[in-house]
Design an enzyme around this catalytic site. Structure first.
Site, PDB file in Angstrom:
ATOM      1  N   ASP A  20       0.864  -1.188   0.000  1.00 14.58           N
ATOM      2  CA  ASP A  20       0.000   0.000   0.000  1.00 14.58           C
ATOM      3  C   ASP A  20       0.902   1.240   0.000  1.00 14.58           C
ATOM      4  O   ASP A  20       1.656   1.459   0.939  1.00 14.58           O
ATOM      5  CB  ASP A  20      -0.899  -0.028   1.240  1.00 14.58           C
ATOM      6  CG  ASP A  20      -1.806   1.185   1.304  1.00 14.58           C
ATOM      7  OD1 ASP A  20      -2.520   1.430   0.327  1.00 14.58           O
ATOM      8  OD2 ASP A  20      -1.776   1.901   2.321  1.00 14.58           O
ATOM      9  N   THR A  63      -2.954   5.072  -4.135  1.00 15.07           N
ATOM     10  CA  THR A  63      -1.880   5.797  -3.451  1.00 15.07           C
ATOM     11  C   THR A  63      -0.517   5.521  -4.076  1.00 15.07           C
ATOM     12  O   THR A  63       0.375   6.357  -4.008  1.00 15.07           O
ATOM     13  CB  THR A  63      -1.832   5.400  -1.959  1.00 15.07           C
ATOM     14  OG1 THR A  63      -1.819   3.979  -1.862  1.00 15.07           O
ATOM     15  CG2 THR A  63      -3.042   5.921  -1.223  1.00 15.07           C
ATOM     16  N   THR A  64      -0.344   4.354  -4.694  1.00 18.54           N
ATOM     17  CA  THR A  64       0.920   4.052  -5.376  1.00 18.54           C
ATOM     18  C   THR A  64       0.933   4.718  -6.749  1.00 18.54           C
ATOM     19  O   THR A  64       1.912   5.359  -7.133  1.00 18.54           O
ATOM     20  CB  THR A  64       1.098   2.524  -5.544  1.00 18.54           C
ATOM     21  OG1 THR A  64       0.878   1.899  -4.285  1.00 18.54           O
ATOM     22  CG2 THR A  64       2.487   2.180  -6.030  1.00 18.54           C
ATOM     23  N   ASP A 108      -9.084   0.028   1.842  1.00 19.54           N
ATOM     24  CA  ASP A 108      -9.031   0.530   0.465  1.00 19.54           C
ATOM     25  C   ASP A 108     -10.290   0.130  -0.299  1.00 19.54           C
ATOM     26  O   ASP A 108     -10.883   0.949  -1.004  1.00 19.54           O
ATOM     27  CB  ASP A 108      -7.800  -0.040  -0.263  1.00 19.54           C
ATOM     28  CG  ASP A 108      -6.512   0.674   0.160  1.00 19.54           C
ATOM     29  OD1 ASP A 108      -6.583   1.486   1.094  1.00 19.54           O
ATOM     30  OD2 ASP A 108      -5.456   0.399  -0.439  1.00 19.54           O
TER      31      ASP A 108
END
Length: 543
Positions: free
Chosen positions: A74, A107-108, A405
């Site tokens: 994550d 988020t990546t 998520d």
């Protein structure tokens, strides 16, 4: 005067004052050198995260100074736990965090995109283009890409009868996580949890009503959704019944103990009679408190504070099961779920302040002494708990992050039900659109448009590389097919299912999430390109 530190100036009365203190001790980077330093720092963060992108992305192991180990892919968690020194690198961490707070997913991807934009900006700087022109060009290109996303987005009705599209989107989110071996089950749990608490009129989801609990032991497949509250406590006495039906709960924040004498002076018990009188007083008080709870009609007492063995024994004798040391957030959640009121004093307890639950049972885990309480069939069935099991603490923590998520993505779809296709399909489509738009621009910004288009391609390139495919060949082939077939759902076949059509593979992403990635990454790069001066003390410079 010349030996004084800093740059001197004089006011209208001829008095000297210092503009910048310790000027001669400052280490300073300006102009293109400063920009190159920023870009290097931002790219190094993005390169670290790039290998974690996609369903075949690799995990990172983070070890804290205390020796605590976290294994995750994550992006927000990796960056939060990284020990970052450089100021621009810290901005990248905040970028990922803001994507996590706002959207909960991507988020990546947002960091990889920002890193690619910085890489392209460096090439443009080397051509001699001014950073402000690059930043403005990127912003215009991002607006063009977002407009194109709107054009290629599909929408579906969010309803309780057909949850399949929501489950498919949640599965896309969980595809890259540790829980992908029970992929479908986790996605269904996330969707059911959100739909249980969703307010369809306001199109909003109250996350306060979704609690995620974990307990070491069992397998990930044992994870369940409880329509109620799970608390990590057991009944205060081992002889109390383990299952209660049609329960009326008294939710107390006052302790089961006699009131303390409010005096600053010492109370000395000097004789046996005094001691017996004190014991008698305590017993009467305990008895009175238990009776007050019984009189209100309660069949279970949930207490925020502890109580001693004497009170515990009395509760058992009076057949009033009780739970002690229940934390503040749990107390509030129990009150919401059961429709009860939190009572601060025994005198205020009455029948209308009791909560109602159809079933309260104690869970036991194998041969361990671990026990938990489940409060189900509540008056307000909108409070739910996702109860995660796993082989060790690390797996449970990662499963919690993954579920978070997925829940966030489903929440976004309740708010805005438009979707785009994943596997880099949306990025390739937007890259083609911005590249075509660049040909229509006569000003210098066309370079920034093409650079933005190249940066967007870095996401499918990373996906292909992480999946063990030949990145350039795969991307070129998919891009050519998208142009030829005019199909924006064609992406990278990461799972090697034999088709590049993400619509067929059910790889779906939230439009809101994708738009936010483009906007946040562009805003950060624009901000970095406008910083042309770094000052810091020469001994503590972290460049």
């Amino acid at each position: 005067m010349a030996s004084m530190p800093g740059t001197l100036a004089f006011d209208e009365y001829g008095r000297p004052f210092i503009i910048i203190r310790d000027q001669q001790n400052q280490k300073r980077l300006t102009g293109v050198d400063a920009l190159k330093s920023h870009i290097l720092a931002g790219r190094s963060i993005a390169d670290t995260l790039k290998t974690s992108l996609g369903p075949k992305g690799l995990d990172k192991m983070m070890v804290s100074p205390d020796g605590d180990v976290t294994v995750t892919n994550d992006g927000a968690t990796i960056l939060k736990l990284m020990d970052v020194d450089h100021e621009i690198a810290k901005l990248m961490v905040q970028l990922s965090q803001s994507q996590d707070d706002e959207i909960g997913d991507g988020t990546t991807g947002v960091v990889v995109l920002a890193g690619a934009l910085l890489e392209q900006a460096e090439l443009l700087l080397d051509k001699g283009i001014h950073p402000i022109r690059i930043a403005d060009g990127f912003e215009l290109a991002a607006q063009c890409a977002v407009k194109h996303l709107e054009k290629i987005a599909d929408s579906f009705p969010v309803d309780f009868t057909n949850l399949e599209p929501l489950i498919q989107t949640a599965m896309t989110t969980l595809g890259s996580k540790i829980v992908n071996k029970c992929h479908r089950q986790m996605a269904e749990i996330a969707v059911q949890a959100v739909m249980a608490v969703a307010d369809m009129e306001k199109r909003d989801v109250n996350f306060e009503l979704i609690k995620v609990e974990g307990k070491v032991g069992g397998r990930l497949e044992d994870t369940v959704l409880v329509k109620g509250v799970v608390i990590d406590k057991d009944f205060s006495h081992p002889q109390m019944p383990k299952v209660l039906k049609d329960v009326k709960l008294a939710i107390l924040t006052c302790p089961f103990e006699p009131p303390k004498p409010k005096t600053k002076h010492k109370l000395d018990v000097t004789s046996v009679e005094d001691y017996k009188a004190l014991r008698q007083y305590e017993a009467e008080k305990f008895s009175e408190m238990v009776q007050q709870v019984k009189d209100a009609g309660a069949t279970l007492a949930i207490c925020q504070w502890g109580f001693d063995d004497e009170a515990n024994h009395l509760l058992l004798q009076r057949q009033l099961p009780a739970v002690r040391w229940v934390g503040g957030p749990e107390i509030e959640l129990i009150a919401i779920a059961t429709g009860g009121r939190i009572v601060p004093r025994f005198e205020e307890l009455s029948a209308d302040k009791l909560g109602h639950a159809g079933l309260v049972r104690e869970l036991q885990f194998g041969t361990t002494k671990d026990r938990m309480l489940v409060i189900e069939e509540c008056k307000n069935s909108r409070a739910v708990t996702i109860f995660i099991r796993g082989g060790n603490k690390m797996i449970i923590e990662e499963a919690k992050r993954s579920i978070h998520d997925a829940v966030c993505v489903v929440r976004n779809l309740v708010q805005d039900n438009r979707v785009v296709y994943g596997g880099g399909a949306a990025e390739i489509a937007c890259a083609i659109a911005t590249s075509q738009e660049a040909d229509k621009i006569s000003s210098l910004e066309q370079y920034a448009f093409r650079a933005f288009s190249d940066a967007l391609e870095s996401v499918p390139l990373a996906l292909a590389e992480n999946s063990g495919l030949s990145p350039i060949h795969t991307l070129t082939e998919v891009k050519a097919r998208q142009v030829k077939e005019r199909n924006p759902a064609l992406g990278i076949d990461c799972m090697l299912k034999g088709t590049s059509d993400m619509k067929e593979q059910h790889v779906i992403e939230s439009l809101h999430s994708k738009k936010q990635q483009f906007v946040l990454a562009t805003q950060l790069v624009k901000m970095i390109l406008k910083i042309d001066d770094i000052r810091s003390p020469s001994d503590g410079m972290s460049m």
